[in-house]
Motif scaffolding. Structure first.
Motif, PDB file in Angstrom:
ATOM      1  N   ILE A  64       1.683   8.347  11.904  1.00 29.71           N
ATOM      2  CA  ILE A  64       0.799   7.237  11.194  1.00 29.71           C
ATOM      3  C   ILE A  64      -0.204   7.946  10.390  1.00 29.71           C
ATOM      4  CG2 ILE A  64      -1.302   5.770  11.840  1.00 29.71           C
ATOM      5  CD1 ILE A  64      -0.001   5.154  14.407  1.00 29.71           C
ATOM      6  N   GLY A  65      -0.479   9.390  10.983  1.00 27.70           N
ATOM      7  CA  GLY A  65      -1.571  10.025   9.799  1.00 27.70           C
ATOM      8  C   GLY A  65      -0.696  10.441   8.526  1.00 27.70           C
ATOM      9  N   ILE A  66       0.509  10.905   8.819  1.00 29.17           N
ATOM     10  CA  ILE A  66       1.177  11.574   7.576  1.00 29.17           C
ATOM     11  C   ILE A  66       1.887  10.258   6.447  1.00 29.17           C
ATOM     12  CG2 ILE A  66       3.567  12.386   6.785  1.00 29.17           C
ATOM     13  CD1 ILE A  66       1.410  14.444   7.914  1.00 29.17           C
ATOM     14  N   ALA A  67       2.035   9.171   7.404  1.00 30.98           N
ATOM     15  CA  ALA A  67       2.350   7.902   6.547  1.00 30.98           C
ATOM     16  C   ALA A  67       1.305   7.568   5.726  1.00 30.98           C
ATOM     17  CB  ALA A  67       2.947   6.833   7.514  1.00 30.98           C
ATOM     18  N   THR A  68       0.142   7.334   6.369  1.00 33.04           N
ATOM     19  CA  THR A  68      -0.962   7.120   5.696  1.00 33.04           C
ATOM     20  C   THR A  68      -1.401   8.019   4.204  1.00 33.04           C
ATOM     21  OG1 THR A  68      -2.061   6.056   7.514  1.00 33.04           O
ATOM     22  CG2 THR A  68      -3.556   6.482   5.767  1.00 33.04           C
ATOM     23  N   ILE A  69      -1.311   9.353   4.539  1.00 28.73           N
ATOM     24  CA  ILE A  69      -1.668  10.291   3.362  1.00 28.73           C
ATOM     25  C   ILE A  69      -0.520  10.165   2.007  1.00 28.73           C
ATOM     26  CG2 ILE A  69      -1.764  12.714   2.681  1.00 28.73           C
ATOM     27  CD1 ILE A  69      -2.384  13.285   5.788  1.00 28.73           C
ATOM     28  N   ASP A 125     -10.702   9.459  -1.100  1.00 28.71           N
ATOM     29  CA  ASP A 125     -10.580  10.639  -0.360  1.00 28.71           C
ATOM     30  C   ASP A 125     -11.070  10.389   1.146  1.00 28.71           C
ATOM     31  OD1 ASP A 125      -9.927  12.223  -2.269  1.00 28.71           O
ATOM     32  OD2 ASP A 125     -11.795  12.449  -2.786  1.00 28.71           O
ATOM     33  N   GLY A 126     -11.905   9.181   1.414  1.00 29.85           N
ATOM     34  CA  GLY A 126     -12.523   9.007   2.524  1.00 29.85           C
ATOM     35  C   GLY A 126     -11.380   8.382   3.329  1.00 29.85           C
ATOM     36  N   VAL A 127     -10.466   7.664   3.173  1.00 26.21           N
ATOM     37  CA  VAL A 127      -9.352   7.358   3.687  1.00 26.21           C
ATOM     38  C   VAL A 127      -8.334   8.465   4.027  1.00 26.21           C
ATOM     39  CG1 VAL A 127      -7.146   5.653   3.831  1.00 26.21           C
ATOM     40  CG2 VAL A 127      -9.282   4.784   2.846  1.00 26.21           C
ATOM     41  N   ARG A 128      -8.125   9.098   3.006  1.00 26.71           N
ATOM     42  CA  ARG A 128      -7.462  10.682   3.330  1.00 26.71           C
ATOM     43  C   ARG A 128      -7.849  11.342   4.353  1.00 26.71           C
ATOM     44  NH1 ARG A 128      -7.306  12.584  -1.625  1.00 26.71           N
ATOM     45  NH2 ARG A 128      -5.391  11.414  -2.196  1.00 26.71           N
ATOM     46  N   ALA A 129      -9.241  11.374   4.499  1.00 23.45           N
ATOM     47  CA  ALA A 129      -9.889  12.336   5.431  1.00 23.45           C
ATOM     48  C   ALA A 129      -9.391  11.723   6.878  1.00 23.45           C
ATOM     49  CB  ALA A 129     -11.138  12.345   5.431  1.00 23.45           C
TER      50      ALA A 129
END
Length: 389
Positions: free
Chosen positions: A27-32, A259-263
């Motif tokens: 999930i984290g990687i897909a979002t990035i 950047d906020g979503v990426r963090a």
């Protein structure tokens, strides 16, 4: 049994924990990946739409608003400017080409742009069907406009303003004489006609004081970049805005939100790494006798350490690869579903250089998470473990 097979067998012993950690990592990687793809697409589109335009001249107001309305057609124009004053700057020695725009009307949300045939040449927009406009009242439409239902020989009336609920110019109609081929730029969403046609629609076919909305400038010399904007802003009632400057400013503002979503996405990835650490730490305690027996059967301390690190790497690598695949798939489906694949160039089937680092970082997180349990297993006294059994 190889160390890889041993690590894989250990992961299958607790499938639920392995699946949860893999999903969290994915999930984290897909979002990035989604942020990378959309950010790259947005930057490419904004820079592509502004390519070949060094300066925008228009009415006084916000420079960002001027650029957004004149190049990206995403805001309300700052106002109109006298044609005579615009021609003065169009004929300046530092100007190679100057393309006028008369804005203010639309059709079903698609903006009508009064301009010259030099405008589609900016985007290398060829004619897919029919021809470019020539006589007053003729219009050539972009690919996205054609996809909405308009075709060659159709006629329509423009709406004052950019809302479909605006005043309809029912007594003046445009006739479609051509459709442009898709370019993946802003011109796909525009209806192009002559400046004279826009004047005629507004009852000023032969105006005494004709006006246009903006002038798109291409410099004749690099020296103009430091001189011409200052001259326009100081020696006239007009405003000059550099698209490159305003585009960078807008991308920086958008970058704050991205950047906020990426963090947050990286927080999910780190949380997945912490999950790998906890899972392997508890598994180490549950398998301490098993690991001790492996040592007795000839496995070295280093082999035990490597087998545990491999477990962490397998978990994080699986989550990372799954996340990359899901991110690209969602981007592609979004492009198809929103209709952006053909007209906007949005696709998930492209690989960005930053994703190579993403694979490395995702895998490294799993390796680091497994390192502490692995070192503890490495240091454990086999004799003490067996005696306590």
């Amino acid at each position: 049994m190889t160390l890889l097979a041993l690590a894989w067998a250990n992961l299958l012993r607790d499938k639920l924990a392995a699946a949860l950690n893999t999903a969290l990592m994915a999930i984290g990687i897909a979002t990035i990946v989604l942020l990378l793809l959309f950010g790259h697409h947005l930057e490419e589109r904004m820079r592509g739409d502004a390519a070949g335009i060094d300066l925008v001249i228009g009415a006084k107001g916000s420079p960002s608003q001027l650029v957004l309305s004149a190049i990206y057609h995403a805001d309300i124009p700052t106002g109109n400017i006298p044609l005579a004053e615009a021609q003065r700057w169009a004929e300046h020695p530092m100007v190679r080409t100057a393309i006028p725009q008369a804005l203010g009307d639309s059709w079903r949300g698609f903006r009508i742009v009064g301009t010259t045939t030099a405008y589609p040449a900016l985007y290398a927009a060829g004619v897919r069907e029919g021809r470019l406009w020539q006589a007053p009242g003729e219009a050539t439409i972009g690919a996205a406009v054609a996809a909405s239902g308009l075709a060659v020989d159709d006629s329509f009336s423009g709406v004052h303003g950019f809302s479909p609920e605006g005043h309809v110019h029912g007594d003046s109609r445009y006739r479609v004489v051509g459709v442009l081929a898709p370019t993946g730029t802003v011109i796909d969403r525009l209806i192009l006609t002559s400046v004279e046609s826009v004047w005629a629609v507004h009852g000023t076919a032969e105006p005494t004081d004709p006006e246009i909305t903006t002038l798109l400038i291409d410099y004749a010399t690099p020296f103009a970049a430091t001189t011409l904007p200052r001259l326009v802003n100081s020696q006239s009632q007009l405003q000059a805005a550099a698209p490159a400057v305003q585009t960078n400013r807008m991308l920086q503002l958008l970058g704050v939100g991205i950047d906020g979503v990426r963090a947050f996405a990286w927080l999910l990835v780190v949380s997945a790494g912490l999950g790998v650490f906890i899972a392997l730490y508890h598994a180490l305690e549950a398998r301490r006798y098993e690991l001790a027996l492996l040592r007795c059967l000839g496995a070295t301390r280093g082999e035990v350490l490597i087998s545990l690190v491999i477990e962490g790497v397998l978990l994080s690598l699986a989550g990372t690869l799954l996340g990359v695949f899901v991110g690209h798939l969602v981007a592609e489906l979004a492009g198809q579903w929103l209709g952006f694949a053909a007209t906007e160039g949005l696709t998930g089937w492209q690989w960005l250089p930053a994703e190579s680092w993403l694979l490395a970082y995702g895998t490294a997180i799993g390796a680091l998470a497994a390192l502490v349990p692995a070192i503890r297993a490495y240091r454990r006294d086999v004799t003490a473990v067996l005696k306590s059994a």
